[in-house]
Design a protein around this motif. Structure first.
Motif, PDB file in Angstrom:
ATOM      1  N   ARG B  20       0.841  -1.201   0.000  1.00 32.23           N
ATOM      2  CA  ARG B  20       0.000   0.000   0.000  1.00 32.23           C
ATOM      3  C   ARG B  20       0.883   1.260   0.000  1.00 32.23           C
ATOM      4  O   ARG B  20       0.623   2.204  -0.734  1.00 32.23           O
ATOM      5  N   ALA B  21       1.917   1.251   0.817  1.00 37.07           N
ATOM      6  CA  ALA B  21       2.777   2.439   0.912  1.00 37.07           C
ATOM      7  C   ALA B  21       3.414   2.738  -0.445  1.00 37.07           C
ATOM      8  O   ALA B  21       3.509   3.895  -0.852  1.00 37.07           O
ATOM      9  N   SER B  22       3.811   1.705  -1.157  1.00 36.13           N
ATOM     10  CA  SER B  22       4.477   1.974  -2.431  1.00 36.13           C
ATOM     11  C   SER B  22       3.476   2.465  -3.477  1.00 36.13           C
ATOM     12  O   SER B  22       3.852   3.135  -4.433  1.00 36.13           O
ATOM     13  N   SER B  23       2.185   2.167  -3.275  1.00 36.47           N
ATOM     14  CA  SER B  23       1.195   2.660  -4.245  1.00 36.47           C
ATOM     15  C   SER B  23       1.129   4.194  -4.223  1.00 36.47           C
ATOM     16  O   SER B  23       0.838   4.818  -5.235  1.00 36.47           O
ATOM     17  N   PHE B  24       1.435   4.793  -3.072  1.00 33.60           N
ATOM     18  CA  PHE B  24       1.396   6.256  -3.001  1.00 33.60           C
ATOM     19  C   PHE B  24       2.542   6.892  -3.785  1.00 33.60           C
ATOM     20  O   PHE B  24       2.475   8.046  -4.173  1.00 33.60           O
ATOM     21  N   THR B  25       3.618   6.138  -3.963  1.00 33.56           N
ATOM     22  CA  THR B  25       4.768   6.699  -4.684  1.00 33.56           C
ATOM     23  C   THR B  25       4.539   6.634  -6.187  1.00 33.56           C
ATOM     24  O   THR B  25       5.340   7.148  -6.945  1.00 33.56           O
ATOM     25  N   ARG B  26       3.458   5.998  -6.610  1.00 30.38           N
ATOM     26  CA  ARG B  26       3.228   5.873  -8.050  1.00 30.38           C
ATOM     27  C   ARG B  26       2.146   6.809  -8.584  1.00 30.38           C
ATOM     28  O   ARG B  26       1.781   6.740  -9.749  1.00 30.38           O
ATOM     29  N   ARG B  27       1.650   7.683  -7.743  1.00 27.79           N
ATOM     30  CA  ARG B  27       0.730   8.699  -8.246  1.00 27.79           C
ATOM     31  C   ARG B  27       1.508   9.688  -9.102  1.00 27.79           C
ATOM     32  O   ARG B  27       2.666   9.988  -8.808  1.00 27.79           O
ATOM     33  N   SER B  28       0.858  10.197 -10.131  1.00 27.77           N
ATOM     34  CA  SER B  28       1.515  11.145 -11.016  1.00 27.77           C
ATOM     35  C   SER B  28       1.091  12.553 -10.627  1.00 27.77           C
ATOM     36  O   SER B  28      -0.066  12.931 -10.810  1.00 27.77           O
ATOM     37  N   ILE B  29       2.034  13.304 -10.043  1.00 26.23           N
ATOM     38  CA  ILE B  29       1.713  14.663  -9.567  1.00 26.23           C
ATOM     39  C   ILE B  29       2.458  15.638 -10.472  1.00 26.23           C
ATOM     40  O   ILE B  29       3.681  15.766 -10.381  1.00 26.23           O
ATOM     41  N   LYS B  30       1.722  16.311 -11.334  1.00 27.15           N
ATOM     42  CA  LYS B  30       2.358  17.164 -12.338  1.00 27.15           C
ATOM     43  C   LYS B  30       1.753  18.565 -12.304  1.00 27.15           C
ATOM     44  O   LYS B  30       0.691  18.788 -11.747  1.00 27.15           O
ATOM     45  N   PRO B 207      16.658   3.143  10.190  1.00 21.67           N
ATOM     46  CA  PRO B 207      15.896   3.986   9.280  1.00 21.67           C
ATOM     47  C   PRO B 207      15.015   4.971  10.046  1.00 21.67           C
ATOM     48  O   PRO B 207      14.544   4.663  11.134  1.00 21.67           O
ATOM     49  N   ALA B 208      14.783   6.122   9.455  1.00 21.66           N
ATOM     50  CA  ALA B 208      13.956   7.122  10.129  1.00 21.66           C
ATOM     51  C   ALA B 208      12.530   7.072   9.578  1.00 21.66           C
ATOM     52  O   ALA B 208      11.828   6.093   9.803  1.00 21.66           O
ATOM     53  N   ALA B 209      12.123   8.104   8.842  1.00 18.31           N
ATOM     54  CA  ALA B 209      10.720   8.177   8.418  1.00 18.31           C
ATOM     55  C   ALA B 209      10.481   7.349   7.163  1.00 18.31           C
ATOM     56  O   ALA B 209      10.540   7.856   6.059  1.00 18.31           O
ATOM     57  N   THR B 210      10.199   6.068   7.323  1.00 12.94           N
ATOM     58  CA  THR B 210       9.833   5.263   6.158  1.00 12.94           C
ATOM     59  C   THR B 210       8.343   5.434   5.886  1.00 12.94           C
ATOM     60  O   THR B 210       7.564   5.735   6.796  1.00 12.94           O
ATOM     61  N   MET B 211       7.960   5.223   4.640  1.00 16.51           N
ATOM     62  CA  MET B 211       6.550   5.326   4.274  1.00 16.51           C
ATOM     63  C   MET B 211       5.726   4.270   5.028  1.00 16.51           C
ATOM     64  O   MET B 211       4.581   4.517   5.404  1.00 16.51           O
ATOM     65  N   GLU B 212       6.321   3.104   5.238  1.00 17.18           N
ATOM     66  CA  GLU B 212       5.588   2.023   5.915  1.00 17.18           C
ATOM     67  C   GLU B 212       5.259   2.425   7.360  1.00 17.18           C
ATOM     68  O   GLU B 212       4.122   2.282   7.806  1.00 17.18           O
ATOM     69  N   ALA B 213       6.274   2.918   8.082  1.00 16.87           N
ATOM     70  CA  ALA B 213       6.026   3.355   9.459  1.00 16.87           C
ATOM     71  C   ALA B 213       4.998   4.482   9.455  1.00 16.87           C
ATOM     72  O   ALA B 213       4.088   4.522  10.294  1.00 16.87           O
ATOM     73  N   GLY B 214       5.148   5.386   8.479  1.00 16.89           N
ATOM     74  CA  GLY B 214       4.241   6.525   8.393  1.00 16.89           C
ATOM     75  C   GLY B 214       2.802   6.084   8.177  1.00 16.89           C
ATOM     76  O   GLY B 214       1.877   6.609   8.801  1.00 16.89           O
ATOM     77  N   HIS B 248       5.221  12.293  -2.153  1.00 20.50           N
ATOM     78  CA  HIS B 248       4.721  10.948  -1.816  1.00 20.50           C
ATOM     79  C   HIS B 248       4.004  10.965  -0.460  1.00 20.50           C
ATOM     80  O   HIS B 248       2.948  10.351  -0.288  1.00 20.50           O
ATOM     81  N   TRP B 249       4.588  11.684   0.493  1.00 17.08           N
ATOM     82  CA  TRP B 249       3.966  11.766   1.818  1.00 17.08           C
ATOM     83  C   TRP B 249       2.631  12.498   1.758  1.00 17.08           C
ATOM     84  O   TRP B 249       1.656  12.087   2.392  1.00 17.08           O
ATOM     85  N   LEU B 250       2.592  13.586   0.990  1.00 11.58           N
ATOM     86  CA  LEU B 250       1.319  14.318   0.903  1.00 11.58           C
ATOM     87  C   LEU B 250       0.233  13.427   0.291  1.00 11.58           C
ATOM     88  O   LEU B 250      -0.919  13.442   0.727  1.00 11.58           O
ATOM     89  N   VAL B 251       0.617  12.655  -0.725  1.00 11.48           N
ATOM     90  CA  VAL B 251      -0.344  11.732  -1.337  1.00 11.48           C
ATOM     91  C   VAL B 251      -0.832  10.732  -0.294  1.00 11.48           C
ATOM     92  O   VAL B 251      -2.033  10.459  -0.171  1.00 11.48           O
ATOM     93  N   MET B 252       0.106  10.219   0.507  1.00 14.65           N
ATOM     94  CA  MET B 252      -0.270   9.214   1.503  1.00 14.65           C
ATOM     95  C   MET B 252      -1.222   9.811   2.545  1.00 14.65           C
ATOM     96  O   MET B 252      -2.202   9.167   2.936  1.00 14.65           O
ATOM     97  N   VAL B 253      -0.946  11.030   2.967  1.00 12.74           N
ATOM     98  CA  VAL B 253      -1.817  11.676   3.954  1.00 12.74           C
ATOM     99  C   VAL B 253      -3.197  11.930   3.344  1.00 12.74           C
ATOM    100  O   VAL B 253      -4.231  11.630   3.939  1.00 12.74           O
ATOM    101  N   LYS B 254      -3.189  12.448   2.114  1.00 10.50           N
ATOM    102  CA  LYS B 254      -4.456  12.746   1.443  1.00 10.50           C
ATOM    103  C   LYS B 254      -5.311  11.493   1.301  1.00 10.50           C
ATOM    104  O   LYS B 254      -6.507  11.514   1.562  1.00 10.50           O
ATOM    105  N   GLU B 255      -4.686  10.390   0.891  1.00 13.73           N
ATOM    106  CA  GLU B 255      -5.481   9.193   0.614  1.00 13.73           C
ATOM    107  C   GLU B 255      -5.770   8.368   1.860  1.00 13.73           C
ATOM    108  O   GLU B 255      -6.554   7.427   1.814  1.00 13.73           O
ATOM    109  N   THR B 256      -5.114   8.684   2.971  1.00 18.92           N
ATOM    110  CA  THR B 256      -5.400   7.945   4.197  1.00 18.92           C
ATOM    111  C   THR B 256      -6.315   8.748   5.127  1.00 18.92           C
ATOM    112  O   THR B 256      -7.228   8.207   5.733  1.00 18.92           O
ATOM    113  N   LEU B 257      -6.049  10.053   5.237  1.00 15.44           N
ATOM    114  CA  LEU B 257      -6.819  10.882   6.167  1.00 15.44           C
ATOM    115  C   LEU B 257      -7.663  11.942   5.467  1.00 15.44           C
ATOM    116  O   LEU B 257      -8.550  12.530   6.075  1.00 15.44           O
TER     117      LEU B 257
END
Lengths: 493, 299
Positions: B20-30, B207-214, B248-257
């Motif tokens: 799931r975390a890697s799916s957020f890195t594949r959004r196309s933000i242009k 590791p610090a802020a990984t997408m998975e932990a996030g 990628h983080w903004l996408v994850m926040v948007k699609e989770t919260l």
């Protein structure tokens, strides 16, 4: 996104409030000819009847091209081309056969972008799926089977593996290029020649594959591709010159084919429908199980034979699961299949859309409650359906028993593992199943008692060329992929 | 072993989390979405310096950068906060007064937290007294890993009680907790103790802020919200260095919260070099050319 999450927002959000993704359409446009003939004996030829049919984009209803309609005479030509080619193809050194497969695989990789776009235009599936799954997996199947070509005697120790001969292969519209690869790659690796019939609504990537076969100089007649509808398929399946028939499609047609071939020496494998159970136990990782439900039913608009279309949730967690499922479903982006951010594309055809709607009407009539993606307005043109799930479904309802083949999930509950198993196995089908539990002992116990060809544990809809795929009961017989999949294309002596 | 309490999910399956975390890195933000996203990210940065060699001069330079990240670009907001050690709070407070940029201070024996609770509380009191508006505390990872979960919650509660009006960010140090089960548990304990934000890392442990932990932390925030209606913010810190990762983080926040969390009041990036990469990307969007490192003003 979620009204409940929205309700108490009181913060200053002038920057983030409206952060939306811009349209991100895939820019590549593949070359599409105005018309395609039938691919027989290494050439594109006119159908003997001169009859053509149009293929449309389900997301725009635009006519993309027209393709030939093969009749009995064309089938005859193709089968005899395959028969003639077979004499040589089965005798060339296996490592040389392997080279052709590797070349096809590499060419698919080189043209990956173009093929992915073509697949999404012709079939309506989101570009992220055709780009990340259909096309790379198709290449993988050729690579994988290329590897087997010169090792077949080791696949079945103590036996000598001989090609079956001429194979007819009929494939469905849900994964057009990938299903062509699933069928053609093992057949060629094992030294057989092929007549492939792609589905009526999605012929274009198979024809693009035919162009690839020309580019890699595959000997004429080794693969023939006949476009057309059900009638073409029927004349191909009943041709007396076949040694093997492989069919992927509906159980209804599969049964007819089995009847017709009974008593003949034509080898048959069938990969048919499914109504696969996806079982969520109360000790599952719920958030991850939600992802599994999504992957199980809304992947490829639910046009997946092994879709996890019957969801069974243990009663203790059903409220949590449904609340989170609804939230997650609302985040799905539906629309232009060529947009890189689209999660759910168009329904493959008008006929299929009508069929799915019929099931929804019936489900509601039987007392189920429909929950669907609210989201923005769908395009005016094209065939669209919002992903949805039905609650209040009873095991005896039609929507719990028949394959809908659309983005429609039927939700049911259970109290004990025994009840889950009984309900999950209570179906004429047996293609796939999903089990979600963080408890190892439960997973092994339940998985071993599910009557399904594939059981996914804490995941769903994962495929690999080395892993056999196929069904129990009315989901068919025979396996595709892996060492087991070779068996259908070999005579062991 | 974490146990299931009520109807909240306690078990976390790392395989599906990674998927799931890697799916957020594949959004196309242009285009517009990219520019807006990057500006938004600037407004969410907690510009940070946490080094032994930090000096008043360095902190003042950082504060100027925080208020006006790049005079060469139009429409760039100030960052959210400047994050420093307690000894630098007074300097930062002075430099930032009236700017709207908040002063954040790490405290509680950062980064290990291995001092007495009393001295940790004193540290918080003094940082708040010097003008810190936000406190970034660390949890007792040793206690959590040896099964003393209640100590974690209790310490958060005590720190919160001496914060006054300062916001409390609770650092889980996900790299030391290692498993996603523990990260989920720590998130719940911190939230139960009254955290205003939960934060991944100190930046001192990899590791610090990984997408998975996030993702696991965002889901804990969502679960708490669904159950109680109360908002908790999120701050990934450490290891986010590029504009692309920020998106990628903004996408994850948007699609989770949802978009409601896309505000500095609910989401922050703890970072030092991230800001410059975002500015370079914004230069590129404005001029069509990639900026050299010297085109972006130094802190």
């Amino acid at each position: 996104m979620c009204p409940r999450l929205k309700a108490v927002s009181n913060s200053n959000t002038e920057l983030g409030d409206s952060w939306e993704y811009e349209p991100a359409p895939e820019g590549t446009r593949p070359e599409i000819s105005d018309s395609y003939g039938l691919f027989i004996d290494g050439e594109f030829v006119e159908p003997s009847s001169g009859k053509m049919m149009k293929t449309v984009s389900p997301s725009t209803e635009e006519v993309l091209s027209e393709v030939g309609v093969a009749d009995a005479e064309d089938v005859d030509r193709a089968v005899s081309a395959a028969r003639t080619a077979s004499a040589k193809w089965r005798r060339i050194a296996p490592r040389e056969r392997a080279k052709y497969l590797f070349r096809i695989a590499r060419r698919i990789q080189e043209k990956a972008r173009e093929l992915a776009v073509l697949e999404s235009m012709d079939g309506g599936k989101p570009i992220k799926e055709s780009r990340d799954i259909d096309v790379p997996e198709a290449a993988k199947h050729f690579f994988y089977h290329g590897g087997w070509a010169d090792k077949l005697d080791y696949a079945f120790p103590g036996r000598q593996a001989k090609p079956v001969g001429v194979a007819a292969q009929i494939i469905p519209w849900n994964f057009p290029l990938l299903m062509a690869a699933w069928k053609i790659a093992p057949a060629l690796a094992c030294g057989n020649t092929v007549i492939l019939k792609p589905a009526e609504t999605t012929p274009l990537t198979a024809l693009a594959l035919a162009e690839i076969l020309q580019e890699v100089d595959l000997p004429p007649g080794v693969v023939n591709i006949l476009t057309g509808a059900g009638k073409t398929g029927a004349s191909l399946a009943s041709h007396p010159g076949l040694n093997k028939l492989a069919f992927t499609g509906s159980t209804e047609v599969g049964k007819k084919l089995a009847e017709n071939l009974a008593g003949t020496d034509v080898r048959l494998t069938l990969e048919l429908g499914g109504k696969s159970p996806n079982i969520i136990f109360e000790d599952a990782s719920i958030d991850q199980a939600i992802e599994g439900i999504v992957a199980g039913i809304w992947f490829n608009q639910g046009h997946v034979c092994c879709a996890g279309s019957r969801l069974f949730v243990q009663e203790g967690v059903v409220d949590e699961v449904l609340e989170k499922l609804d939230l997650r479903m609302q985040s799905l982006r539906i629309g232009d299949p060529l947009d890189k951010n689209t999660d759910v594309g168009a329904i493959n055809s008008r006929a299929q859309l009508r069929r799915i709607r019929g099931y929804l009407t019936q489900g509601k009539k039987e007392g189920a409650e429909l929950h669907r993606v609210r989201g923005p307005k769908l395009p005016d043109k094209g065939f669209w359906m919002r992903p949805c799930y039905l609650t209040g479904v009873q095991p005896a309802h039609v929507v719990a028993r028949e394959e809908i083949f659309g983005p429609v999930l039927s939700v049911m509950t259970f109290r004990t593992p025994e009840e889950a198993l009984r309900r999950a196995n209570n179906t004429p089908y047996g293609l796939a199943a999903g089990v979600w539990s963080d408890k190892g002992s439960r997973i092994f116990d339940v998985a071993s008692k599910l009557k399904a060809g594939v059981v996914w544990c804490n995941t769903y809809n994962r495929f690999d060329a080395s892993s056999p795929f196929g069904g129990f009961k009315e989901s068919g017989f025979g396996r595709e992929g892996g060492r087991q999949g070779l068996r259908a294309y070999l005579n062991l002596v | 072993m974490p146990v299931r309490s009520g109807n909240s999910s306690v078990f976390v399956d790392p395989v599906m989390v990674a998927q799931r975390a890697s799916s957020f890195t594949r959004r196309s933000i242009k285009q517009k979405a990219k520019i807006e996203g990057l500006r938004l990210a600037v407004s969410m940065v907690d510009l940070t310096t946490l080094e032994g060699k930090d000096s008043p001069g360095k902190v003042r330079a950082l504060c100027r950068k925080a208020v006006r990240p790049d005079p060469g670009l139009e429409g760039i907001p100030s960052v959210a906060a400047v994050c420093v050690y307690p000894a630098m709070v007074t300097v930062a407070h002075e430099a930032l007064s009236g700017s709207g940029v908040r002063v954040a201070s790490v405290a509680t024996g950062f980064p290990a937290g291995q001092t007495s609770l009393e001295s940790r509380l004193d540290e918080v009191r003094s940082a708040v007294g010097d003008g810190a508006e936000e406190i970034d505390m660390v949890i007792s990872r040793g206690a959590l890993l040896t099964g003393d979960a209640s100590r974690v919650t209790d310490e958060v509660r005590q720190v919160k009680s001496v914060c006054g009006s300062a916001h409390l960010k609770v650092i889980l140090e996900t790299g030391e907790l290692e498993t996603l089960d523990r990260i989920a548990e720590a998130s719940r304990l911190a939230i139960a103790g009254g955290a205003d934000f939960i934060k991944t890392s100190t930046g001192k442990v990899a590791p610090a802020a990984t997408m998975e932990a996030g993702l696991v932390m965002l889901e804990a925030i969502r679960d708490h919200f669904l159950k109680t209606g109360k908002v908790v913010g999120m701050k990934p810190a450490g290891g986010i260095r590029t504009a692309k990762e920020a998106l990628h983080w903004l996408v994850m926040v948007k699609e989770t919260l949802g978009n409601e969390w896309l505000t500095p009041e609910r989401f922050r990036f703890g970072a030092s070099s991230l800001l410059d990469d975002i500015l370079r990307q914004l230069h590129k969007q404005a001029s069509g050319n990639y900026a050299a490192s010297y085109d972006v003003p130094e802190a």
